[in-house]
Write a protein that holds these residues in place. Structure first.
Motif, short mmCIF file in Angstrom:
data_model
loop_
_atom_site.label_atom_id
_atom_site.label_comp_id
_atom_site.label_asym_id
_atom_site.label_seq_id
_atom_site.Cartn_x
_atom_site.Cartn_y
_atom_site.Cartn_z
N MET A 17 -9.05 0.89 5.13
CA MET A 17 -8.55 1.97 4.26
C MET A 17 -9.60 3.07 4.17
SD MET A 17 -6.99 -0.37 1.21
CE MET A 17 -8.49 -1.37 1.16
N PRO B 69 2.42 0.14 -6.30
CA PRO B 69 1.56 1.27 -5.93
C PRO B 69 2.30 2.61 -5.90
CG PRO B 69 1.00 -0.62 -4.59
CD PRO B 69 2.19 -1.03 -5.39
N LEU C 86 -4.42 7.01 -2.97
CA LEU C 86 -4.05 5.81 -2.21
C LEU C 86 -4.17 4.62 -3.16
CD1 LEU C 86 -5.04 4.82 1.38
CD2 LEU C 86 -5.39 3.19 -0.48
N CYS C 87 -3.19 3.72 -3.12
CA CYS C 87 -3.22 2.56 -3.99
C CYS C 87 -2.86 1.31 -3.19
CB CYS C 87 -2.25 2.73 -5.16
SG CYS C 87 -2.32 1.36 -6.35
N LEU C 88 -3.67 0.27 -3.35
CA LEU C 88 -3.45 -1.01 -2.68
C LEU C 88 -3.22 -2.09 -3.74
CD1 LEU C 88 -3.75 -2.98 -0.11
CD2 LEU C 88 -6.09 -3.26 -0.96
N PHE D 90 -4.98 4.35 6.78
CA PHE D 90 -5.06 2.89 6.69
C PHE D 90 -4.40 2.32 7.95
CE2 PHE D 90 -1.40 4.38 4.22
CZ PHE D 90 -0.35 3.72 4.84
N ILE E 72 0.85 -1.19 0.00
CA ILE E 72 0.00 0.00 0.00
C ILE E 72 0.88 1.24 0.00
CG2 ILE E 72 -0.19 0.17 2.52
CD1 ILE E 72 -3.18 0.94 2.06
N LYS F 72 -5.42 -4.65 -7.97
CA LYS F 72 -5.00 -3.35 -7.45
C LYS F 72 -6.21 -2.43 -7.33
CE LYS F 72 -0.38 -3.69 -9.44
NZ LYS F 72 0.56 -3.20 -10.45
#
Length: 561
Positions: A354, A508, A535-537, A344, A327, A472
């Motif tokens: 998140m 990410p 935000l990227c997971l 998060f 993340i 993702k």
């Protein structure tokens, strides 16, 4: 240390007089040109009329019906001699330079033959002998000869005052000589030099220049005296006071209006200088006080920025020992502090919460509202509630004491790490963007609830997504799609998808970097008006498959409950 006194440039009197002189000169030049043109035209017309009158009189001295005899016998004919003597006498008494009779070659008018040729005895020119043949001067002459012989013209005029000419500037008047049958037998020409015209024009120009110079000198003298008396002295005084104030920054002891009593613009200027000095002195005092206040506020805002940044997770990777996901997040406020936030955290060993949110407004009020909203959301989430319960409880808490009527859009999701099951709620926030393995990033158009803080008693709907290994999830605030360039065009969700899908398999952190770079390339020098938060997971699958087991949640700690 006082500044050196600057050398004065061109004075206002000089400039004013120069402007008047220039306009006067321009006006005089225009009048002179118009007068000169009219004078020249009138003089040339009179000169031309006299030449044709001379030609008509000279034609009476020649008997056109005997032209063939003149041509055949020439000086052997007594009648020819008599006519020549009359023409020669008339040429010298009429002020003409040449009086001559010619017969053109009627086949193409390319040559002329001189029958009679007389000249002013006081001139330096040479007379043409009887029977002398020469080429026609140019096509203009050919055309004039043709018209005279064809009977379409009774007189022709040639003015030669430009270019290379053998006999200096002159005019030539031409009339046809016709016999009793009306047939043209020859052409009689009278040539007169234009030195009379030139002399008259030169005298005109000389007189105009003399009058103009006298008028300019008179205007300079009168205007200088007048301007110095009513304008220059007060302006010098105003200039000296302005220079003094620029060096000393103190108000004058005696105001300019006490010594300058003009009722015109100069008096208004003096009064304005007095008011300006009073206001500048007051402004400097206020500015000193405001500057100190702004420095204090700037220090406090800098501290607030640090506090806000420290409240958000900013250590990456945040869970280095966890292999089930990766993340990364970032937040860039449009001002010193912003209203966007992300969060998060692990609810327990198997659940990751998140949050991404956008508070209405900007600046310090939004930052304070953002902090309280973040804390409330986190508290309810850590109690093990489901996303729906978290959102509903947060909304009730905020609405209970929201006198400023602020609100926040929120997307909140809880990921079950071992299965990839993601439960989420969207409270008026942007659509999330999802990429499943071997696919591409696409908008996930989830159901939107109402914003948090907008109305109490709301119920939110929860939805579920199954993330496959390698999936993702990209979350963002409206500052990304609404980024605007100088042409007032927005980056849009298509811009986000394009940036993400350039390197869909990137980590990410790299994906966020790619989106930010694409936004910067789109807006270029345009100002940022909204916070930009992302935000990227990346879900990497069940960690148990790699030999690490986690205790399954139970009781009130499970977000599924």
């Amino acid at each position: 240390m006082k500044q050196k006194k600057k050398k004065s440039g061109v004075g206002i009197v000089f400039k004013s007089v120069s402007g008047i002189v220039f306009l006067l000169g321009l006006f005089s030049a225009m009048v002179s040109v118009i007068g000169f043109s009219g004078f020249t035209d009138a003089l040339l017309k009179q000169y031309t009329d006299d030449a044709f009158h001379t030609a008509d009189t000279a034609s009476l001295l020649v008997e056109p019906e005997h032209m063939e005899e003149y041509v055949r016998k020439g000086w052997q004919s007594e009648q020819y001699k008599t006519v020549w003597n009359h023409l020669d006498s008339f040429c010298n008494s009429s002020g003409s330079t040449f009086i001559y009779v010619i017969r053109p070659d009627l086949s193409d008018y390319g040559h002329i033959t001189f029958v009679f040729s007389t000249i002013d005895h006081d001139s330096s020119f040479t007379v043409y002998d009887f029977g002398y043949v020469r080429e026609t001067t140019n096509d203009e002459y050919k055309e004039k000869y043709r018209r005279l012989y064809a009977g379409t013209s009774t007189q022709e005029l040639v003015i030669r005052d430009r270019g290379y000419i053998e006999t200096a500037p002159h005019i030539t008047a031409m009339v046809p000589l016709k016999d009793t049958d009306g047939k043209t037998t020859a052409i009689l020409c009278v040539q007169r030099q234009m030195d009379v015209l030139t002399t008259a024009r030169n005298a005109y120009i000389k007189n105009v220049l003399i009058v103009l110079i006298i008028l300019v000198l008179f205007v300079i003298a009168i205007q200088s005296i007048y301007l110095n008396a009513v304008c220059l002295r007060p302006i010098k005084q105003i200039t000296a006071e302005a220079s003094r104030f620029a060096e000393e920054n103190t108000a004058i002891a005696q105001k300019l209006t006490d010594t300058i009593h003009n009722k015109d613009e100069i008096g208004i200027l003096a009064e304005s200088i007095d008011r300006m000095e009073e206001r500048i002195v007051s402004y400097v005092q206020d500015l000193t006080r405001i500057t100190a206040e702004r420095e204090r506020i700037s220090t406090e805002l800098s501290l607030a920025t640090k506090i806000q940044v420290n409240m958000l997770p900013n250590t990456f990777p945040p869970f280095p020992e966890r292999k089930g996901f990766d993340i990364f997040a970032s937040m860039e406020p449009a001002k010193e502090v912003g209203g966007d936030f992300y969060d998060f955290f692990l609810v327990d060993d198997n659940h990751l919460c998140m949050v991404i949110a956008d508070v209405s407004g900007k600046g310090v009020p939004s930052a304070l509202f953002m902090m309280s909203s973040k804390i409330i959301l986190a508290n309810y989430a850590k109690m093990g509630n489901s996303p729906q319960k978290i959102m509903e409880a947060t909304n009730e808490t905020i609405c209970a004491n929201n006198r400023e009527d602020m609100f926040v859009t929120v997307w909140l999701g809880i990921l079950e790490i071992t299965t990839g099951r993601l439960k989420a709620v969207n409270a008026g926030h942007e659509y999330p963007i999802l990429k499943q393995p071997d696919g591409k990033f696409e908008l996930f158009k989830d159901k939107h609830g109402f914003v948090v803080g907008g109305m109490d008693g709301l119920r939110y709907k929860e939805y579920e997504i199954m993330l496959q290994k390698g999936a993702k999830l990209f979350l963002y605030t409206d500052g990304i799609p609404e980024a605007t360039n100088s042409e007032k065009k927005m980056f849009g969700s298509d811009g986000i998808l394009s940036a993400l899908n350039r390197m869909p398999d990137a980590a990410p952190e790299q994906l966020l970097h790619n989106v930010r770079k694409a936004v910067d390339g789109f807006v270029k020098e345009a100002e940022q008006f909204d916070d930009m938060t992302m935000l990227c997971l990346e879900y990497k699958g069940n960690p148990q498959e790699e030999g690490k087991c986690y205790e399954q949640p139970h009781g009130n700690g499970s977000p599924d409950k």
